[in-house]
Enzyme design. Structure first.
Site: not given
Ligand code: SAH
Length: 456
Positions: A80, A83, A161, A314, A410
């Site tokens: 899939c 995993c 799943c 972000y 990540c």
């Molecule tokens: N810190 C948050 C989200 C992390 S995920 C948490 O822990 O829940 C990364 C995030 O970055 C997402 O919400 C995505 O929409 C945002 N993102 C992606 N590219 C971006 C950019 N160029 N500028 C600002 N935000 C962005």
């Protein structure tokens, strides 16, 4: 290369790739990648694909298994695309993930002596996810829902799943049955015909609220009232049904338009003691319990004393920053998705946080603006998508000269690349803590503390 497709050869697995494949070398020094294997396996391998300097194979026979091999518990394992470690005991998986992080730091970042803490364990290796996006496809048996096979758009039907809550199976069953009974079909990306593209489910485990979202190639499904009735009858915790329209010929799952067909336009969950509203388009960590641990570490690294300006780049729906807002003077969050910013603002209000401000925009542009406006953050948190940060953005952070940077990542490989750039721009990597948010998959989350170098 003198091996060819369908050759069978003996191979000892000696290393693991970032994607979770085992790898071994033939006597001639050709590297063969083998899914569902691990270091120490002695195998008979069938060659599937030969490239210039390497090849892919699959296990034909296990001659001698590595010591912590376990029986796999899922019929779709290896098919899939989810995993990659269901054949390995959990402790060995954590060791592999730790190794991946230290390899990336050394090979890509050129770091040799960085403190990498043990991977923070997931207490719940089964059914830890709170979200699924299941593609729909027309088959002889009607509309199927499942997952795409690795690097393909071929669906592997999936009944249940093991990473998902049990209730998701119920939603899948009701949806399949409804599509069948109302003679509606799944979207076909080759012809552009058919309606249902994805079934998207979200579950807030602390409040027991369920959101079901149908991504359709139109403005709705026929007989939606029948579907909603059925969902309500069978799912007492259903709080929201959303129709998301996506009429584009694209791999992007969600379109930009949502219609609330039943209930609220969001569900709420509790994270680090705060309430968070989750709209369909907003990002939310898929493993809530582990995200709490991740944020706790980030908070320790941020080491706020109460007087600081905290920048959360972000920020999604504001989770990380809001979990620390009580400990600083001012929080500024930056996020590109408008709905997520709206959620962040609502979340600040719901948690009576008055010192938070959220900016909708690209992190790089927004940061430049803040710099021009003379904002001087004491601590900056970044949590970018897997592709990591732009060099320019790192330089701008460095010019704004915060005491600390907390990098949540990540992607260990892009993290390693970016930490090198930070190191070249007056910041030292203090330590890294990997957190297992995505057990049984190849992914590993990291949180890293960087400290501004003292002027000599
Ligand atoms: N810190 C948050 C989200 C992390 S995920 C948490 O822990 O829940 C990364 C995030 O970055 C997402 O919400 C995505 O929409 C945002 N993102 C992606 N590219 C971006 C950019 N160029 N500028 C600002 N935000 C962005």
């Amino acid at each position: 290369m003198d091996i060819k497709k369908n050759d069978i050869l003996k191979l000892k697995i000696t290393s693991m790739t970032a994607q979770g494949n085992g790898a071994g070398k033939t006597d001639e020094g050709i590297v063969i990648f083998v899914p569902m294997s691990a270091v120490g396996d002695e195998l008979e391998v069938r060659i599937l694909k030969v490239k210039k300097t390497y090849a892919y194979g699959k296990i034909e026979k296990i001659l001698k298994p590595f010591e912590s091999r376990i029986e796999t518990d899922c019929p779709n394992f290896g098919k899939c695309g989810g995993c990659v470690y269901r054949h390995i005991d959990y402790n060995s998986e954590l060791e592999i993930k730790h190794q991946r992080v230290s390899d990336a730091l050394e090979r890509i970042g050129g770091f040799k002596n960085i403190k990498i803490n043990p991977v923070v364990e997931n207490e719940r290796v089964l059914r830890y996810r709170n979200k699924a996006q299941l593609p729909a496809q027309n088959t002889e048996n009607g509309v199927e829902l499942g997952f795409y096979a690795n690097r393909s758009h071929r669906i592997i039907p999936c009944d249940d799943c093991l990473l998902q809550p049990k209730v998701f199976k119920k939603v899948m069953d009701i949806t399949r049955d409804f599509m069948q009974k109302t003679s509606q079909s799944a979207y076909d990306e080759r012809t552009g015909r058919g309606t249902l593209r994805h079934l998207y489910i979200r579950y807030a485990e602390m409040t027991d609220e369920l959101m079901v979202c149908y991504v359709v190639n139109s403005i709705g499904l026929k007989q939606e009232d029948v579907l909603i009735k059925k969902l309500k009858e069978n799912l007492p915790n259903l709080k929201s049904v959303i129709i998301n329209s996506n009429k584009e010929n694209t791999n992007v799952i969600l379109g930009s338009k949502n219609r609330t067909a039943y209930g609220k336009d969001y569900i709420e969950d509790i994270l680090c003691g705060k309430r968070f509203k989750l709209s369909p388009l907003s990002f939310y960590q898929v493993n809530r319990a582990q995200a709490e641990k991740l944020y706790e570490i980030a908070k320790n690294y941020a080491d706020l004393k109460g007087n600081e300006i905290l920048l959360d780049l972000y920020c999604g729906i504001g989770t990380i920053g809001l979990s620390m807002a009580d400990c600083c003077k001012k929080l500024i969050g930056v996020e590109i998705i408008e709905d997520a910013v709206k959620d962040a603002v609502r979340n600040a209000e719901a948690n009576e946080t008055e010192n938070a401000e959220f900016i909708c925009g690209n992190a790089s542009y927004a940061l430049n603006r803040l710099k021009k406006d003379g904002v001087k953050p004491d601590v900056v948190i970044v949590d970018p998508p897997r592709k990591g940060l732009d060099e320019e953005l790192i330089k701008t952070i460095s010019q704004m000269s915060p005491d600390r940077v907390v990098y949540v990542s990540c992607g260990p490989e892009t993290l390693a690349r970016d930490l090198r750039i930070f190191s070249d721009n007056n910041y030292s990597v203090k330590e890294i803590t990997p957190v297992d948010l995505f057990s049984r998959t190849s992914h590993v989350e990291n949180v890293c503390l960087l400290i501004k170098n003292k002027r000599s």
